[in-house]
Design a protein around this motif. Sequence first.
Motif, PDB file in Angstrom:
ATOM      1  N   THR A  99       0.401  19.154  11.135  1.00 49.90           N
ATOM      2  CA  THR A  99       0.545  17.899  10.033  1.00 49.90           C
ATOM      3  C   THR A  99      -0.424  18.501   8.999  1.00 49.90           C
ATOM      4  O   THR A  99      -1.771  18.509   9.624  1.00 49.90           O
ATOM      5  N   VAL A 100      -0.144  18.415   7.888  1.00 54.24           N
ATOM      6  CA  VAL A 100      -1.015  18.608   6.745  1.00 54.24           C
ATOM      7  C   VAL A 100      -1.220  17.335   5.824  1.00 54.24           C
ATOM      8  O   VAL A 100      -0.259  16.881   5.649  1.00 54.24           O
ATOM      9  N   ILE A 101      -2.530  17.039   5.591  1.00 54.90           N
ATOM     10  CA  ILE A 101      -2.831  16.110   4.872  1.00 54.90           C
ATOM     11  C   ILE A 101      -3.724  16.472   3.721  1.00 54.90           C
ATOM     12  O   ILE A 101      -4.684  17.142   3.977  1.00 54.90           O
ATOM     13  N   ARG A 102      -3.172  16.180   2.264  1.00 54.90           N
ATOM     14  CA  ARG A 102      -3.924  16.585   1.489  1.00 54.90           C
ATOM     15  C   ARG A 102      -4.453  15.213   0.594  1.00 54.90           C
ATOM     16  O   ARG A 102      -3.654  14.313   0.329  1.00 54.90           O
ATOM     17  N   VAL A 103      -5.828  15.448   0.170  1.00 58.75           N
ATOM     18  CA  VAL A 103      -6.421  14.357  -0.381  1.00 58.75           C
ATOM     19  C   VAL A 103      -7.179  14.881  -1.772  1.00 58.75           C
ATOM     20  O   VAL A 103      -7.585  15.849  -1.715  1.00 58.75           O
ATOM     21  N   TRP A 104      -6.532  14.231  -2.791  1.00 57.23           N
ATOM     22  CA  TRP A 104      -7.080  14.587  -3.726  1.00 57.23           C
ATOM     23  C   TRP A 104      -8.823  13.829  -4.263  1.00 57.23           C
ATOM     24  O   TRP A 104      -8.955  12.830  -3.590  1.00 57.23           O
ATOM     25  N   GLU A 105      -9.603  14.756  -5.058  1.00 59.16           N
ATOM     26  CA  GLU A 105     -10.856  14.422  -5.080  1.00 59.16           C
ATOM     27  C   GLU A 105     -11.142  12.963  -5.627  1.00 59.16           C
ATOM     28  O   GLU A 105     -12.050  12.448  -5.561  1.00 59.16           O
ATOM     29  N   HIS A 106      -9.823  12.549  -6.570  1.00 60.82           N
ATOM     30  CA  HIS A 106     -10.115  11.248  -7.206  1.00 60.82           C
ATOM     31  C   HIS A 106      -9.636  10.101  -6.398  1.00 60.82           C
ATOM     32  O   HIS A 106      -9.824   9.050  -6.711  1.00 60.82           O
ATOM     33  N   GLU A 107      -9.013  10.487  -5.238  1.00 55.32           N
ATOM     34  CA  GLU A 107      -8.557   9.229  -4.429  1.00 55.32           C
ATOM     35  C   GLU A 107      -9.656   8.325  -3.913  1.00 55.32           C
ATOM     36  O   GLU A 107     -10.840   8.768  -3.723  1.00 55.32           O
ATOM     37  N   ASP A 108      -9.218   7.121  -3.277  1.00 52.94           N
ATOM     38  CA  ASP A 108     -10.027   6.103  -2.775  1.00 52.94           C
ATOM     39  C   ASP A 108     -10.308   6.684  -1.474  1.00 52.94           C
ATOM     40  O   ASP A 108      -9.347   6.951  -0.687  1.00 52.94           O
TER      41      ASP A 108
END
Length: 140
Positions: A99-108
């Motif tokens: 499972t790949v989870i991507r988080v943008w640097e601007h996300e909470d």
Amino acid sequence: MRGNRGKDTRPELLLRSLLHRRGMRYRVDTRPIAEVRRRADLVFPSDRIAVFVDGCFWHGCPEHYRPATKNADFWREKINGNRARDTDTNDTLAAAGWTVIRVWEHEDLDQAAARIENAVRRKRDSAHLTAKAGDHWSGH
């Protein structure tokens, strides 16, 4: 550009801290699949979950990315290459059962930590139920 970190960025450190406080344990900056030359920012090996914290500029965030004006062709190719590599990484890991989870640097980051924790817990609950069912139906 040498001052840009490849790992231990501020969003990564904050996310790791939030997850650690939630009792989550993980590996940092490691290959989810040893033979594949791609490193994830956080890896939950037994749960087969890889987390990537993507910078808005470097990964071409649809919300915040602004194309460079100097050396525009170079940067367009660079960012497009990063996006293509991200897609390839997602596909490669998914094909191997990750499972790949991507988080943008601007996300909470509190919300991102909750999303990651939920994914890990779901995987663990699913594995637990599968193991229980296997014990129950052993044929003895």
